[in-house]
Design a protein around this motif. Structure first.
Motif, PDB file in Angstrom:
ATOM      1  N   GLY A 231      92.653  37.597  -1.035  1.00 51.77           N
ATOM      2  CA  GLY A 231      93.826  38.067  -0.308  1.00 51.77           C
ATOM      3  C   GLY A 231      95.080  38.131  -1.152  1.00 51.77           C
ATOM      4  O   GLY A 231      95.819  39.112  -1.115  1.00 51.77           O
ATOM      5  N   VAL A 232      95.342  37.078  -1.953  1.00 54.34           N
ATOM      6  CA  VAL A 232      96.588  37.016  -2.721  1.00 54.34           C
ATOM      7  C   VAL A 232      96.629  38.080  -3.804  1.00 54.34           C
ATOM      8  O   VAL A 232      97.705  38.497  -4.238  1.00 54.34           O
ATOM      9  N   SER A 233      95.462  38.539  -4.241  1.00 58.84           N
ATOM     10  CA  SER A 233      95.431  39.596  -5.255  1.00 58.84           C
ATOM     11  C   SER A 233      95.489  40.981  -4.626  1.00 58.84           C
ATOM     12  O   SER A 233      95.308  41.979  -5.327  1.00 58.84           O
TER      13      SER A 233
ATOM     14  N   SER B 142      88.696  40.448  -8.457  1.00 54.97           N
ATOM     15  CA  SER B 142      87.494  39.728  -8.039  1.00 54.97           C
ATOM     16  C   SER B 142      87.094  38.761  -9.136  1.00 54.97           C
ATOM     17  O   SER B 142      87.641  38.784 -10.248  1.00 54.97           O
ATOM     18  N   HIS B 143      86.142  37.899  -8.811  1.00 56.93           N
ATOM     19  CA  HIS B 143      85.676  36.924  -9.790  1.00 56.93           C
ATOM     20  C   HIS B 143      84.743  37.580 -10.801  1.00 56.93           C
ATOM     21  O   HIS B 143      84.860  37.379 -11.999  1.00 56.93           O
TER      22      HIS B 143
ATOM     23  N   ASP C 215      88.088  30.187 -12.781  1.00 60.12           N
ATOM     24  CA  ASP C 215      87.795  31.379 -13.599  1.00 60.12           C
ATOM     25  C   ASP C 215      87.894  32.681 -12.826  1.00 60.12           C
ATOM     26  O   ASP C 215      87.315  33.690 -13.230  1.00 60.12           O
ATOM     27  N   PHE C 216      88.633  32.694 -11.711  1.00 59.67           N
ATOM     28  CA  PHE C 216      88.795  33.943 -10.968  1.00 59.67           C
ATOM     29  C   PHE C 216      89.576  34.941 -11.813  1.00 59.67           C
ATOM     30  O   PHE C 216      90.612  34.617 -12.382  1.00 59.67           O
ATOM     31  N   ALA C 217      89.071  36.180 -11.894  1.00 63.86           N
ATOM     32  CA  ALA C 217      89.692  37.299 -12.620  1.00 63.86           C
ATOM     33  C   ALA C 217      89.709  37.096 -14.129  1.00 63.86           C
ATOM     34  O   ALA C 217      90.334  37.878 -14.849  1.00 63.86           O
ATOM     35  N   LEU C 218      89.005  36.071 -14.632  1.00 64.00           N
ATOM     36  CA  LEU C 218      89.006  35.827 -16.071  1.00 64.00           C
ATOM     37  C   LEU C 218      88.365  36.993 -16.820  1.00 64.00           C
ATOM     38  O   LEU C 218      88.820  37.377 -17.902  1.00 64.00           O
ATOM     39  N   LEU C 219      87.316  37.562 -16.244  1.00 61.62           N
ATOM     40  CA  LEU C 219      86.674  38.709 -16.890  1.00 61.62           C
ATOM     41  C   LEU C 219      87.600  39.919 -16.942  1.00 61.62           C
ATOM     42  O   LEU C 219      87.468  40.758 -17.831  1.00 61.62           O
ATOM     43  N   GLN C 220      88.528  39.988 -15.991  1.00 60.94           N
ATOM     44  CA  GLN C 220      89.469  41.106 -15.993  1.00 60.94           C
ATOM     45  C   GLN C 220      90.374  41.060 -17.227  1.00 60.94           C
ATOM     46  O   GLN C 220      90.843  42.097 -17.703  1.00 60.94           O
TER      47      GLN C 220
ATOM     48  N   LEU D 171      83.676  45.206  -5.832  1.00 58.89           N
ATOM     49  CA  LEU D 171      83.574  44.019  -6.666  1.00 58.89           C
ATOM     50  C   LEU D 171      83.792  42.751  -5.836  1.00 58.89           C
ATOM     51  O   LEU D 171      83.205  41.708  -6.131  1.00 58.89           O
ATOM     52  N   GLN D 172      84.640  42.811  -4.827  1.00 54.38           N
ATOM     53  CA  GLN D 172      84.800  41.643  -3.962  1.00 54.38           C
ATOM     54  C   GLN D 172      83.544  41.411  -3.134  1.00 54.38           C
ATOM     55  O   GLN D 172      83.179  40.255  -2.857  1.00 54.38           O
ATOM     56  N   LYS D 173      82.850  42.477  -2.745  1.00 57.83           N
ATOM     57  CA  LYS D 173      81.571  42.310  -2.061  1.00 57.83           C
ATOM     58  C   LYS D 173      80.538  41.680  -2.999  1.00 57.83           C
ATOM     59  O   LYS D 173      79.632  40.970  -2.555  1.00 57.83           O
ATOM     60  N   GLN D 174      80.676  41.952  -4.303  1.00 59.46           N
ATOM     61  CA  GLN D 174      79.802  41.298  -5.278  1.00 59.46           C
ATOM     62  C   GLN D 174      80.084  39.797  -5.305  1.00 59.46           C
ATOM     63  O   GLN D 174      79.164  38.982  -5.423  1.00 59.46           O
TER      64      GLN D 174
END
Length: 651
Positions: free
Chosen positions: A475-477, A482-483, A503-508, A519-522
């Protein structure tokens, strides 16, 4: 809650069994409500079993005849300031009034969890709902979001907590009035409120909301609508929204500043570079070797690119990113910088696909005595990310902007980013240290005779914590991040036993992906796998090509067999019911079709409901005498004209 509803119905039937048949089909529901209410002042004395609520004009009851050939039905129940009391579950008895359009119980002493009351049956007709000035607790009721014709909603002056549903503006589009003042709501003010076409009165004052007031709300409503929320900022409030507190060091320009993205200090340039190199080499190399490597690198760069120096001053437009900067966020130690990291004892925790992770004791110097060093300094986790190959200056600027955004995320079930150090070559992220390891280690490591099993209630709590944390991050993003690699290893446990998403959004930061719901459904699928690990005790990759979700789906299709559940879990009736319910949630999350997977906010609510149904703890909330005497006059009296739109209040 279900047992309480059954009890209320039994009491209602018993109260009416000895009397003659009531003349109105709505009298049973009203008498049932009366029988379970506390009525110290005798306000409902006119509600008798021998009379008709419409013909006898029961107090607070208004009826209307749908047609000449139909009996009169109850349309409005207005019982304001009558010292009525009872549990929130009593309100569900009024949901048996099929054409009720207005309900007001303002300024009474009702208590209990409001989110356990199902108002869905009133959806076809209910337009006005006033429940202010009571002692209701719990979170915002999901059933309220199904009242599609609701025009006025006043929940002010209660004990409601949790977040305001992000989808409220999309679900209650007919609202003219929304008043949730003087509660304990937290989190961001939903942006969907801007999408409510007829909203004319809004009051969210006196809560714990935070973030910037959405632009359209700021222009439509006065400051009094938002006062009393220390975390809210921006117009129409006098409190300005500021960037996270930061200190920036630009080693090539001289000067230093707080809250600036440019400028910096040339003093200590070599020292800061040594600190970075030291962490890069697992803080184990000799100081002399590091100095030699740094000097060689500087000489090599000067020999290969002699024309760089004059160009640096001639292209200020392209130099939008400081060469080096150190940024700290709220909650970080005041003295944090790269030098502080160097002075602390450090050890490498692991090297993964996204980053190399170190445990650093800031202020501790002797790595041989962990207990002593932790007593002297604060323990943090440092993740080192390399610069992406081929990344442009704009890519680097966007990466730093995202990192700054990550530093503003604060939630009890999220691992907080405390600070970061960025250079043209790498990014160092400083996070809170979680002393109790990961959910993966608690579930799967050291299984054997000497192992202390992880109890069911603990597992269920950790599942709920993680769901709330991930729902907050989604929600805040704004639904844009996504993770992308959510596993039980990314669910950490803090010193108080609370689960936190890491590690949320670390891959981003490493490999940007276009934003989108897919991606959030993932992430939801990954969370479903975590729930299956909690239930089965099996690791996600234990089956090779036949993965854990596929195995669980196969077993579930055959029947609910105890073989699916971890042998370490108890086999009591109540626990098994909760396990089966959580298995239903897990299978929804791992549905093959992403469109069939629920949003994380819904998943969190379902798990919370499972815990609530299984809990035997009585509700400890009650309205204080002072609150019971307090009159909340923020909403208008219930009348037929209150469904019409009015201009936004200016007071």
């Amino acid at each position: 809650m279900a047992a309480l509803r059954v009890l209320l119905l039994i009491l209602a039937i018993a109260a009416s069994r000895a009397s003659a048949p009531v003349p109105s089909p709505d009298a049973v529901a009203l008498l049932a409500f009366k029988s379970v209410c506390s009525d110290r002042a005798g306000a409902l004395s006119s509600w008798t079993e021998s009379s008709d609520p419409c013909a006898a004009k029961w107090r607070g009851v208004t009826c209307r005849r749908p047609s000449l050939s139909s009996p009169a039905r109850v349309r409005r129940v207005v019982l304001e300031g009558l010292q009525l009391g009872g549990h929130a579950a009593a309100l569900e008895l009024l949901a048996d009034l099929p054409v009720l359009s207005s309900l007001s119980l303002k300024n009474n002493t009702f208590t209990g969890a409001l989110h356990g009351v199902d108002f869905s049956r009133l959806a076809p007709h209910l337009k006005l709902l006033y429940l202010s000035g009571n002692g209701f607790s719990g979170h915002f009721p999901d059933s309220f979001l199904r009242l599609r014709h609701l025009r006025r909603l006043d929940l002010s002056g209660n004990h409601l907590a949790g977040t305001v549903p992000q989808e409220i503006g999309h679900r209650l589009r007919a609202l003219l009035t929304l008043n949730i003042a003087r509660n304990s709501f937290v989190g961001l003010l939903p942006g969907s409120l801007e999408a409510m076409p007829e909203l004319a009165e809004l009051n969210v004052s006196g809560n714990h909301l935070e973030g910037r007031v959405p632009e359209r709300l700021a222009s439509a409503f006065p400051a009094s609508s938002f006062d009393g929320n220390p975390g809210l900022c921006g117009a129409p409030l006098a409190r300005r929204c500021v960037e996270p507190q930061q200190i920036v060091y630009d080693n090539g320009r001289g000067g230093a500043s707080n809250g600036s993205r440019t400028a910096g200090s040339g003093i200590g340039k070599t020292r800061d570079r040594w600190m970075v190199v030291m962490i890069m080499s697992a803080v184990g190399a000799a100081v002399a070797s590091l100095v030699a490597v740094a000097l060689c690198a500087v000489l090599l760069l000067k020999g290969r690119k002699p024309t760089r120096r004059p160009r640096a001053g001639s292209t200020p437009a392209s130099s939008t990113v400081a060469r080096e900067e150190t940024v700290r966020f709220d909650g970080c130690c005041v003295e944090f910088d790269v030098a502080t990291l160097m002075q602390g004892a450090a050890e490498m925790l692991g090297k993964g696909a996204t980053a190399t992770t170190y445990r650093v004791v800031m202020g501790g110097n002797d790595a041989s005595d962990a207990a002593a060093e932790e007593a002297r300094g604060e323990v943090v986790v440092v993740k080192r990310l390399r610069r992406r190959d081929g990344a442009s200056r704009d890519d680097e600027r966007r990466r730093r902007e995202l990192t700054r955004e990550m530093g503003t995320w604060r939630h009890a079930n999220v691992v907080g980013l405390r600070a970061f150090y960025a250079s043209t070559e790498e990014l160092l992220l400083v996070f809170d240290y979680m002393p109790n390891g990961s959910l993966h280690s608690l579930l799967h490591e050291n299984r054997g005779p000497a192992r202390v099993p992880l109890g069911w209630q603990t597992r269920l709590k950790l599942a709920q914590d993680a769901a709330h944390g991930l729902a907050y991050l989604h929600g805040v993003s704004g639904g844009n991040l996504s993770h992308r690699h959510l596993t039980s290893s990314n669910i950490l446990v803090d010193g108080s036993g609370n689960a936190r998403v890491s590690d949320f959004a670390l891959l981003q930061l490493l490999a940007p992906a276009p934003p989108g719901e897919a991606l959030q459904k993932q992430d939801v699928h990954g969370f479903g796998v975590i729930l299956l690990e909690i239930l089965t005790g099996r690791q996600a990759g234990e089956y090779g090509s036949a993965d854990l979700p596929r195995w669980a789906q196969t077993v579930a299709r055959e029947e609910w067999t105890p073989e699916v559940f971890d042998v370490e879990l108890p086999r009591s009736k109540g626990a098994e019911d909760e396990m089966v319910a959580l298995l239903h949630v897990a299978l929804l999350c791992v549905a093959d079709n992403p469109g069939e997977r629920p949003r994380m906010a819904v998943v969190a609510k379902m798990i919370e409901d499972i815990r609530d149904r299984g809990s035997k703890r009585s509700n400890n909330y009650s309205a204080s005498p002072s609150q019971a005497r307090h009159s909340y006059e923020s909403s208008p009296c219930v009348s037929e004209d209150t469904t019409r739109s009015t201009p936004a209040s200016s007071s």
